[in-house]
Write a protein that holds these residues in place. Structure first.
Motif, PDB file in Angstrom:
ATOM      1  N   GLN A 273     -19.654  29.061   4.364  1.00 11.94           N
ATOM      2  CA  GLN A 273     -20.903  28.323   4.231  1.00 11.94           C
ATOM      3  C   GLN A 273     -20.719  27.073   3.362  1.00 11.94           C
ATOM      4  OE1 GLN A 273     -23.317  29.276   6.221  1.00 11.94           O
ATOM      5  NE2 GLN A 273     -21.865  30.905   6.765  1.00 11.94           N
ATOM      6  N   ILE A 277     -25.388  26.324   0.136  1.00 11.14           N
ATOM      7  CA  ILE A 277     -25.834  27.656   0.555  1.00 11.14           C
ATOM      8  C   ILE A 277     -25.124  28.732  -0.269  1.00 11.14           C
ATOM      9  CG2 ILE A 277     -25.728  29.320   2.460  1.00 11.14           C
ATOM     10  CD1 ILE A 277     -26.418  27.126   4.374  1.00 11.14           C
ATOM     11  N   GLN A 278     -23.829  28.560  -0.535  1.00 12.46           N
ATOM     12  CA  GLN A 278     -23.113  29.517  -1.375  1.00 12.46           C
ATOM     13  C   GLN A 278     -23.781  29.637  -2.746  1.00 12.46           C
ATOM     14  OE1 GLN A 278     -18.886  29.130  -1.704  1.00 12.46           O
ATOM     15  NE2 GLN A 278     -18.569  28.746   0.472  1.00 12.46           N
ATOM     16  N   PHE A 280     -26.883  28.963  -3.573  1.00 16.42           N
ATOM     17  CA  PHE A 280     -28.192  29.607  -3.443  1.00 16.42           C
ATOM     18  C   PHE A 280     -28.038  31.123  -3.308  1.00 16.42           C
ATOM     19  CE2 PHE A 280     -31.661  31.296  -0.867  1.00 16.42           C
ATOM     20  CZ  PHE A 280     -32.772  30.846  -1.566  1.00 16.42           C
ATOM     21  N   LEU A 281     -27.093  31.563  -2.481  1.00 13.39           N
ATOM     22  CA  LEU A 281     -26.878  32.991  -2.289  1.00 13.39           C
ATOM     23  C   LEU A 281     -26.419  33.666  -3.583  1.00 13.39           C
ATOM     24  CD1 LEU A 281     -25.179  32.951   1.229  1.00 13.39           C
ATOM     25  CD2 LEU A 281     -27.433  33.866   0.684  1.00 13.39           C
ATOM     26  N   MET A 307     -34.787  26.299   2.814  1.00 10.40           N
ATOM     27  CA  MET A 307     -33.561  27.073   2.647  1.00 10.40           C
ATOM     28  C   MET A 307     -33.720  28.484   3.201  1.00 10.40           C
ATOM     29  SD  MET A 307     -30.412  27.222   1.587  1.00 10.40           S
ATOM     30  CE  MET A 307     -30.058  25.960   0.351  1.00 10.40           C
ATOM     31  N   GLN A 310     -33.656  28.412   6.918  1.00 13.33           N
ATOM     32  CA  GLN A 310     -32.296  28.161   7.411  1.00 13.33           C
ATOM     33  C   GLN A 310     -31.451  29.434   7.351  1.00 13.33           C
ATOM     34  OE1 GLN A 310     -30.236  25.030   5.349  1.00 13.33           O
ATOM     35  NE2 GLN A 310     -28.414  25.168   6.602  1.00 13.33           N
ATOM     36  N   LEU A 311     -31.564  30.186   6.252  1.00 17.37           N
ATOM     37  CA  LEU A 311     -30.808  31.432   6.115  1.00 17.37           C
ATOM     38  C   LEU A 311     -31.247  32.448   7.162  1.00 17.37           C
ATOM     39  CD1 LEU A 311     -30.723  31.893   2.228  1.00 17.37           C
ATOM     40  CD2 LEU A 311     -28.891  31.088   3.707  1.00 17.37           C
ATOM     41  N   LYS A 314     -29.882  31.499  10.576  1.00 18.73           N
ATOM     42  CA  LYS A 314     -28.444  31.695  10.669  1.00 18.73           C
ATOM     43  C   LYS A 314     -28.034  33.157  10.486  1.00 18.73           C
ATOM     44  CE  LYS A 314     -26.787  27.141   9.181  1.00 18.73           C
ATOM     45  NZ  LYS A 314     -25.743  26.963  10.190  1.00 18.73           N
TER      46      LYS A 314
END
Length: 339
Positions: A273, A277-278, A280-281, A307, A310-311, A314
């Motif tokens: 990712q 995104i990394q 955020f996770l 966000m 988007q997650l 995906k």
């Protein structure tokens, strides 16, 4: 097309499958519709058995197909079409000569008219094949960001030959405008996570028939609640059970028994990712449930709804609750919820 690398032939071979796989009538019915519709999209997150379900269908039906496992290095139209042509040539060796000749004259800067020419050549050469063609594009999410590939595929879908059946296995549903038209014409076959997950009866059958493990009704309920039918989680638990004193040991602390699953997700999904995104996770992994309020206020974010959407689109470690912007984190650092 200068400096082309040799094709990796293993990407054009249908993956091998283990015997420990349950045939499910509802899923089989949807898979059989592959030859009835121009386009089939199989969409689910990592580890839901998309590739295995396809390979099993091909084997059970003794069906000839042109298989292409896509990788991130194929994210330009020329390598993509080179592999796609080679996949079709595994069954039809004379296919693609005009297309290949044209591609050899091209450079890396692709113009719109060249995409139209590539589409026309592909369609016209496909029409010269006198029998049904099934083309399977596995792991399409690896190149989903490629503008040229998406434009080319939309051009193909607008003028699909009647005997060509395209199958796309992906973690994210393509945003092609032509999909609405195909759906309205009943020409789109969709297989989703709901079709791929295991029910309680299927989990029990898998454990009893293939692993010779008997479990109680309460244990089955707990196992289903932990995995929510997620195929890879069930498989890893089944492999782990012979090394435990009892199933209760795993049910008490499932996260400790699923370290291999976490490593798989880190390698296969998380590490691929974008940095944003990394981050955020990582920041949200302490929560079991997320909402825009949690992200905006506790984490000091703005516009977190984009966000989260988007997650969800995906299939990245989050499951939407109802129609809201709230979600359940499926890979939280402090959670025993693995679904």
């Amino acid at each position: 097309m200068q400096g082309t690398l040799p094709l990796i032939k293993t990407k054009l071979i249908v993956p091998g499958i283990q015997d420990q796989w349950i045939r499910r009538a509802k899923l089989s019915k949807k898979m059989k519709a592959i030859t009835e519709k121009p386009l089939t999209i199989i969409q689910a997150g990592a580890g839901y058995g998309k590739s295995t379900a396809l390979a099993l269908h091909v084997k059970d039906q003794n069906q000839s197909c042109c298989w292409y496992t896509i990788t991130s290095s194929d994210d330009d139209i020329l390598p993509f079409l080179s592999y796609l042509t080679a996949a079709i040539q595994t069954l039809f060796p004379n296919f693609g000569h005009e297309l290949i000749t044209y591609m050899k004259k091209m450079d890396r800067y692709i113009r719109e008219e060249e995409l139209s020419m590539l589409s026309s050549l592909f369609i016209n050469e496909t029409l010269q094949i006198p029998e049904k063609i099934i083309v399977i594009l596995d792991d399409f999410q690896a190149i989903e960001h490629s503008y040229h590939i998406n434009v080319w595929l939309e051009k193909l879908l607008e003028h699909m030959p009647g005997h060509l059946h395209l199958v796309i296995a992906t973690r994210t549903k393509p945003g092609w405008r032509v999909l609405a038209k195909l759906k309205a014409r009943n020409e789109l076959n969709e297989v989703s996570k709901t079709d791929l997950i295991f029910g309680k009866e299927e989990i029990e059958l898998l454990l009893s028939d293939f692993h010779q493990i008997s479990i109680s009704g309460d244990q089955l309920d707990q196992l289903y609640n932990i995995t929510e039918g997620w195929v890879i989680a069930i498989g890893m638990i089944a492999q782990r059970l012979p090394h435990l004193q009892s199933l209760d040991e795993l049910l008490a602390e499932p996260a400790k028994s699923l370290e291999d699953l976490f490593q798989y997700l880190v390698y296969e999904v998380f590490s691929k990712q974008p940095p944003m995104i990394q981050q955020f996770l990582e920041q949200t992994s302490i929560f079991e449930e997320l909402s825009t309020d949690v992200c905006d206020h506790i984490l000091g974010m703005n516009g977190s709804i984009q966000m989260l959407e988007q997650l969800t689109a995906k299939n990245l470690f989050i499951q939407q609750i109802g129609g809201s912007s709230s979600g359940i984190m499926l890979f939280s650092a402090n959670s025993s919820r693995i679904g």
